[in-house]
Write an enzyme that holds these catalytic residues in place. Structure first.
Site, PDB file in Angstrom:
ATOM      1  N   TYR A   1      -0.902 -12.596  12.446  1.00 54.82           N
ATOM      2  CA  TYR A   1      -0.404 -12.293  10.805  1.00 54.82           C
ATOM      3  C   TYR A   1       0.412 -13.319  10.257  1.00 54.82           C
ATOM      4  CZ  TYR A   1       1.753  -9.467   7.158  1.00 54.82           C
ATOM      5  OH  TYR A   1       2.335  -8.737   6.470  1.00 54.82           O
TER       6      TYR A   1
ATOM      7  N   LYS B   1       0.531 -15.983   7.910  1.00 55.06           N
ATOM      8  CA  LYS B   1       1.524 -16.378   6.879  1.00 55.06           C
ATOM      9  C   LYS B   1       2.300 -17.631   6.831  1.00 55.06           C
ATOM     10  CE  LYS B   1       1.401 -12.163   4.686  1.00 55.06           C
ATOM     11  NZ  LYS B   1       0.295 -12.413   3.263  1.00 55.06           N
TER      12      LYS B   1
HETATM   13  N1  LIG Z   1       5.296  -4.320   3.499  1.00 54.33           N
HETATM   14  C1  LIG Z   1       5.988  -4.955   4.139  1.00 54.33           C
HETATM   15  O1  LIG Z   1       6.405  -4.494   4.409  1.00 54.33           O
HETATM   16  C2  LIG Z   1       5.175  -6.719   3.643  1.00 54.33           C
HETATM   17  C3  LIG Z   1       6.045  -8.051   4.277  1.00 54.33           C
HETATM   18  C4  LIG Z   1       5.832  -8.655   3.869  1.00 54.33           C
HETATM   19  C5  LIG Z   1       5.012  -8.805   2.774  1.00 54.33           C
HETATM   20  N2  LIG Z   1       3.942  -8.769   2.649  1.00 54.33           N
HETATM   21  C6  LIG Z   1       2.293  -8.457   2.456  1.00 54.33           C
HETATM   22  O2  LIG Z   1       2.179  -8.394   0.874  1.00 54.33           O
HETATM   23  C7  LIG Z   1       1.286  -7.964   0.122  1.00 54.33           C
HETATM   24  C8  LIG Z   1       0.745  -6.419   0.070  1.00 54.33           C
HETATM   25  O3  LIG Z   1       1.238  -5.770   1.587  1.00 54.33           O
HETATM   26  P1  LIG Z   1       0.908  -4.257   1.001  1.00 54.33           P
HETATM   27  O4  LIG Z   1       2.559  -3.973   2.167  1.00 54.33           O
HETATM   28  O5  LIG Z   1       1.473  -3.126  -0.431  1.00 54.33           O
HETATM   29  O6  LIG Z   1       0.021  -3.919   1.829  1.00 54.33           O
HETATM   30  P2  LIG Z   1      -0.762  -2.314   1.447  1.00 54.33           P
HETATM   31  O7  LIG Z   1      -2.056  -2.570   2.755  1.00 54.33           O
HETATM   32  O8  LIG Z   1      -0.308  -1.217   0.957  1.00 54.33           O
HETATM   33  O9  LIG Z   1      -1.884  -2.947   0.623  1.00 54.33           O
HETATM   34  C9  LIG Z   1      -2.482  -3.955   0.282  1.00 54.33           C
HETATM   35  C10 LIG Z   1      -3.784  -4.128  -0.572  1.00 54.33           C
HETATM   36  O10 LIG Z   1      -4.945  -5.037  -0.338  1.00 54.33           O
HETATM   37  C11 LIG Z   1      -5.677  -4.533  -0.687  1.00 54.33           C
HETATM   38  N3  LIG Z   1      -6.764  -5.987   0.105  1.00 54.33           N
HETATM   39  C12 LIG Z   1      -7.226  -5.631   1.233  1.00 54.33           C
HETATM   40  N4  LIG Z   1      -8.290  -6.405   1.660  1.00 54.33           N
HETATM   41  C13 LIG Z   1      -8.576  -7.192   1.201  1.00 54.33           C
HETATM   42  C14 LIG Z   1      -9.452  -8.011   0.621  1.00 54.33           C
HETATM   43  N5  LIG Z   1     -10.226  -8.127   1.017  1.00 54.33           N
HETATM   44  N6  LIG Z   1     -10.238  -8.091  -0.740  1.00 54.33           N
HETATM   45  C15 LIG Z   1      -9.340  -7.349  -1.958  1.00 54.33           C
HETATM   46  N7  LIG Z   1      -8.316  -5.990  -1.609  1.00 54.33           N
HETATM   47  C16 LIG Z   1      -8.166  -6.298  -0.382  1.00 54.33           C
HETATM   48  C17 LIG Z   1      -5.931  -3.090   0.382  1.00 54.33           C
HETATM   49  O11 LIG Z   1      -6.730  -2.345   0.093  1.00 54.33           O
HETATM   50  C18 LIG Z   1      -4.569  -2.883  -0.781  1.00 54.33           C
HETATM   51  O12 LIG Z   1      -4.920  -2.075  -1.569  1.00 54.33           O
HETATM   52  C19 LIG Z   1       0.364  -8.031   1.935  1.00 54.33           C
HETATM   53  O13 LIG Z   1       0.225  -9.980   1.263  1.00 54.33           O
HETATM   54  C20 LIG Z   1       1.654  -8.181   2.810  1.00 54.33           C
HETATM   55  O14 LIG Z   1       0.709  -8.871   3.819  1.00 54.33           O
HETATM   56  C21 LIG Z   1       4.247  -7.121   3.169  1.00 54.33           C
END
Ligand SMILES: NC(=O)c1ccc[n+]([C@@H]2O[C@H](COP(=O)([O-])OP(=O)(O)OC[C@H]3O[C@@H](n4cnc5c(N)ncnc54)[C@H](O)[C@@H]3O)[C@@H](O)[C@H]2O)c1
Length: 254
Positions: free
Chosen positions: A155, A159
């Site tokens: 990851y 990223k």
């Molecule tokens: N939650 C955190 O603390 C955090 C921190 C840093 C970065 N992020 C990043 O933010 C973004 C959103 O994360 P989140 O926490 O809302 O996660 P989440 O798991 O709640 O949402 C991610 C969404 O992406 C969809 N998804 C996954 N694979 C897919 C694919 N191949 N095609 C289409 N859709 C797909 C999932 O079904 C889900 O609805 C991600 O890129 C994550 O890496 C999250």
């Protein structure tokens, strides 16, 4: 509809829940027509229905960012439906955390595919319409994990890769009125961080408390905190801000 994004069309990958949903809601509330793709059919139709009930224009489709053809078709359909594609947010993401010695090839590949290949597919599909229109805003969702995080070799690499991808698109596409920037969230309360709590065997509340102890503003992040930063880059007025990474983590370090 009036608002900061009136007349604009915003496409958010993985926009059916969590951070993506927060971003879609902000764009819709501020006047944009919104397009969402996701693999999670149930969450997708729920989010699309919620938005439609509030009177927003929504395009929603089950599609996989890893599949180039699906993404190309979606971009085409968005333009056919709404007339343009002005803003792309590469938000879809997955985690497959493990210490390096336990990380499998498929853990590595799944994360590379969704974050890197997925963002590549969506950006390549969207730029075609943005270049024609001489206008675009691409925002990639990175993470504080890009700076290194135990158990996240895959990851963190993906990223950090997105930050290089962002800066390169900024250089290539800037002349067409398209800016590309990156938002790198810290700890945000979503299903993804719930999954982390489960994996390490503590409750979500305990994980939140442990995270907050290291966050200078003394609280955890919410999807709306990230949506706010995305909106800043997506704003028409941000046309001289290009190739930047903003960490949204309640402090300078993760
Ligand atoms: N939650 C955190 O603390 C955090 C921190 C840093 C970065 N992020 C990043 O933010 C973004 C959103 O994360 P989140 O926490 O809302 O996660 P989440 O798991 O709640 O949402 C991610 C969404 O992406 C969809 N998804 C996954 N694979 C897919 C694919 N191949 N095609 C289409 N859709 C797909 C999932 O079904 C889900 O609805 C991600 O890129 C994550 O890496 C999250």
């Amino acid at each position: 509809m009036a608002g900061r994004f009136a007349g604009k069309v915003a496409f958010v990958t993985g926009g059916s829940r969590g951070i993506g949903k927060g971003i879609v809601e902000l764009f819709a509330e501020e006047g944009a027509k919104v397009a969402i793709i996701d693999l999670n059919e149930e969450a997708l139709s729920q989010t699309a229905n919620e938005l439609r009930e509030k009177g927003h224009d929504v395009y929603a489709k089950v599609a996989n960012v890893v599949n180039a053809e699906e993404v190309e078709n979606v971009a085409k359909e968005i333009v056919e439906t709404f007339g343009s594609l002005d803003i792309l947010v590469n938000n879809a993401g997955v985690i497959r955390d493990n210490l390096l010695f336990k990380m499998t090839d498929s853990d590595w590949q799944a994360v590379m595919d969704v974050h890197l290949k997925g963002s590549f597919h969506a950006a390549r599909a969207a730029q075609k319409y943005m270049v024609q229109n001489k206008y675009g805003r691409i925002i990639n969702i990175s993470s504080t994990s890009a700076l290194g995080n135990r158990g996240q070799a895959n990851y963190a690499a993906a990223k950090a890769g997105l930050q290089g991808f962002t800066k390169t698109l900024a250089i290539e596409l800037g002349r067409y009125g398209i800016t590309t920037n990156c938002v790198a969230p810290g700890f945000i309360e979503t299903d993804m961080t719930k999954q982390t709590a489960e994996r390490i065997g503590i409750s979500f509340e305990q994980l939140i408390q442990a995270s907050v102890a290291n966050i200078p503003v003394g609280r955890s992040g919410k999807p709306a905190d990230i949506a706010n930063a995305v909106a800043f880059f997506a704003d028409e007025k941000s046309s001289f801000i290009n190739g930047q990474v903003i960490y949204v983590a309640g402090g300078p370090k993760c």
